[in-house]
Write an enzyme that holds these catalytic residues in place. Structure first.
Site: not given
Ligand code: PAF
Length: 278
Positions: A29, A31-32, A34-35, A59, A152, A155, A187
């Protein structure tokens, strides 16, 4: 756009609908852009897109920002609704963590090897929490493709290894890092910073690029430069130059290198990376 807050509601809907090729965008969530780039990519390539919004407790370490992590469901939904093609978006935002991890949940998914570097060394247990939730999201979503951000990078490599090792029938896509005009990687944690700190944090990307550019010309000098940068500024948690596939020191068979850094700007921990093809 459809919103589900219970796993059973999503699963019933999925069973009764023909969603065609389904893309999954797992998020926590807040959200920016990037998302939104991940969602746009998925909308382009799939019949429907499932965006999950879940701040995964597994995490976060005991002294990390799980409690304060920004939860902004209403504005997240608004941003998704404004996207072109939003009628093809499904959102699963579990109303409580037990929707994903019931009280008696006792399974862990752990990829060994790739976590002995970068963030894996600094955040013990973090990637085990990520792979456990991502596996769960892959399974319950029934998605054919999944989209993750390059920011990430470790990841992504760990999820890629899990997918290969467990023969999961899902295709993974890595989407380039979205940046502010200063170069600062977007981010959800950027909002913890003051505007002065944000400006200063743009140096992270500049340093990564400097090391990357040096590596292309003189690999040994790039290692010296990396150490010089680390020595001059103790706010770096790490600044590494590694083979992008193995996350180990580059060798004669290295075809791609990742320059990755983690930096403490006050209380905010930021990560970023640059990939170089050789
Ligand atoms: O990258 C993230 O936002 C999270 O690690 C993910 C993949 C959504 C798992 O919680």
């Amino acid at each position: 756009m459809q919103l589900f807050t219970k796993k059973s509601d999503y699963l019933n809907y999925r069973q009764q609908s023909s969603l065609g090729i389904l893309g999954l965008v797992p998020t926590m969530g807040n959200l920016h852009q990037g998302h939104l780039n991940l969602v746009k990519e998925s909308l382009k390539e799939n019949d429907h897109t499932l965006v999950t919004i879940f701040v995964n407790p597994k995490q976060f370490g005991p002294n990390e920002d799980y409690e304060k992590y920004p939860r902004t469901l209403e504005s997240d939904l608004k941003k998704l609704k404004e996207l072109q093609g939003s009628e093809k978006i499904l959102v699963f935002a579990p109303e409580r963590p037990t929707e994903i991890f019931p009280e008696d949940f006792s399974t862990e998914i752990q990829v060994t090897g790739l976590e002995h570097a970068l963030c894996g060394l600094q955040r013990p247990g973090h990637f085990k929490g990520v792979t456990t939730v991502v596996y769960q999201l892959f399974q319950l979503s029934g998605a054919h493709k999944a989209y993750f951000g390059q920011k990430d990078y470790q990841q992504f490599k760990i999820i890629q290894k899990m997918t290969k090792d467990l023969s999961l029938a899902i295709e993974l896509h890595m989407v380039p890092i979205a940046r502010e005009s200063s170069g600062l990687a977007l981010s959800s944690r950027n909002q913890y910073m003051t505007s002065e700190q944000k400006l200063e944090a743009a140096n992270i990307y500049k340093s990564l690029r400097m090391v990357a550019q040096k590596y292309l010309k003189a690999p040994d000098e790039a290692q010296n430069l990396r150490q010089e940068i680390l020595f001059k500024d103790p706010s770096w948690q790490y600044l590494e130059l590694l083979d992008a596939q193995t996350l180990k020191a580059p060798g004669p068979r290295t075809r791609q290198v990742v320059v990755a850094g983690a930096y403490h700007m006050g209380d905010t921990r930021l990560i970023d990376n640059v990939l170089i093809n050789l």
